[in-house]
Design a protein around this motif. Sequence first.
Motif, PDB file in Angstrom:
ATOM      1  N   LEU A   1       0.809  -1.210   0.000  1.00  0.00           N
ATOM      2  CA  LEU A   1       0.000   0.000   0.000  1.00  0.00           C
ATOM      3  C   LEU A   1       0.846   1.265   0.000  1.00  0.00           C
ATOM      4  CD1 LEU A   1      -2.908  -0.915   2.439  1.00  0.00           C
ATOM      5  CD2 LEU A   1      -2.665  -1.406   0.003  1.00  0.00           C
ATOM      6  N   TYR A   2       2.146   1.123   0.205  1.00  0.00           N
ATOM      7  CA  TYR A   2       3.063   2.263   0.166  1.00  0.00           C
ATOM      8  C   TYR A   2       3.841   2.227  -1.139  1.00  0.00           C
ATOM      9  CZ  TYR A   2       1.971   2.125   5.133  1.00  0.00           C
ATOM     10  OH  TYR A   2       1.305   2.089   6.330  1.00  0.00           O
ATOM     11  N   SER A   3       3.975   3.375  -1.760  1.00  0.00           N
ATOM     12  CA  SER A   3       4.597   3.429  -3.078  1.00  0.00           C
ATOM     13  C   SER A   3       6.040   2.933  -3.066  1.00  0.00           C
ATOM     14  CB  SER A   3       4.541   4.852  -3.631  1.00  0.00           C
ATOM     15  OG  SER A   3       5.196   5.755  -2.755  1.00  0.00           O
ATOM     16  N   PHE A   4       6.760   3.112  -1.946  1.00  0.00           N
ATOM     17  CA  PHE A   4       8.170   2.717  -1.918  1.00  0.00           C
ATOM     18  C   PHE A   4       8.360   1.200  -1.995  1.00  0.00           C
ATOM     19  CE2 PHE A   4       6.979   3.160   2.605  1.00  0.00           C
ATOM     20  CZ  PHE A   4       7.346   1.923   3.109  1.00  0.00           C
ATOM     21  N   THR A   5       7.281   0.430  -1.805  1.00  0.00           N
ATOM     22  CA  THR A   5       7.388  -1.039  -1.874  1.00  0.00           C
ATOM     23  C   THR A   5       7.198  -1.576  -3.283  1.00  0.00           C
ATOM     24  OG1 THR A   5       5.010  -1.397  -1.484  1.00  0.00           O
ATOM     25  CG2 THR A   5       6.433  -1.211   0.457  1.00  0.00           C
ATOM     26  N   GLN A   6       6.695  -0.762  -4.187  1.00  0.00           N
ATOM     27  CA  GLN A   6       6.150  -1.309  -5.424  1.00  0.00           C
ATOM     28  C   GLN A   6       7.190  -1.648  -6.492  1.00  0.00           C
ATOM     29  OE1 GLN A   6       3.030   1.454  -6.498  1.00  0.00           O
ATOM     30  NE2 GLN A   6       1.930   1.084  -4.576  1.00  0.00           N
TER      31      GLN A   6
END
Length: 263
Positions: free
Chosen positions: A215-220
């Motif tokens: 749900l956090y962009s830094f994980t994608q």
Amino acid sequence: MSSALTRVAYAYDRLRAYPPEVAGRIATGIANALQARGEEPTLLELGVGTGRIALPLIARGYRYIALDSNPAMLEVFRQKAAGVMRKVRLLLADARDIPLPAEEVHGVIVVHLWHLLPDWPRALAEALRVLKPGGALLEGWDQVEAEAECRLQARWQALVAEEGFSVARGVHRRRLAEVEEALRRLGLRPKTREVVAWREERTPREALEALRERLYSFTQGVPKEVHERAMARLALWAEAEFGDLDRPFPVEKRFFLRVSRLT
């Protein structure tokens, strides 16, 4: 539509929702920033998600165009807004190519979107194109302080780094500064204010779910197999670190609104 997309949309809806009183304060802040005179305002939200910003405004009677490129998010939004759809139009589209005529809406709402778009200037140009003269670009974002969740995220980042993948953090804040600079170059005068501050509680289990579902962009940008291995190790670490994964920890939040008005 894949079950994975649907699962993530429902997780986003649960874990990123605002408390009702906070959602109401945000809606009031947005409504007060509009200065549509002599006609019923129409709002466009880019990246509407599951409607955490939109629904309180729709409940107040605004005409609303809800745009998102994710069909699962729009489907969850449609289900939640089923009883108030008379003034709502759903658009499955890209914010960088808005399928609307120029000078069509009184307000364009953008919350936590710019950092997801590498070519954000194109989306910004589109947002300004569809605004009527005197209309407002309304950018919103959260500022979150949660020491326990920060520890979880930092540990996840370290586990991913051990597999050879670096993760860029802080893109959202940098992008907000870049967009503000671009607006000023265009001769606009963006003004920022804090709309509401509040405290929530979250459990380590919920924080783990938010990471697991990306749900956090830094994980994608992390490959699926790397992310899954890191999450398996992170779950073991969290159990040792926190003990009871259902014991809540405090989260301090603030919502900011930046308004840029066309002349």
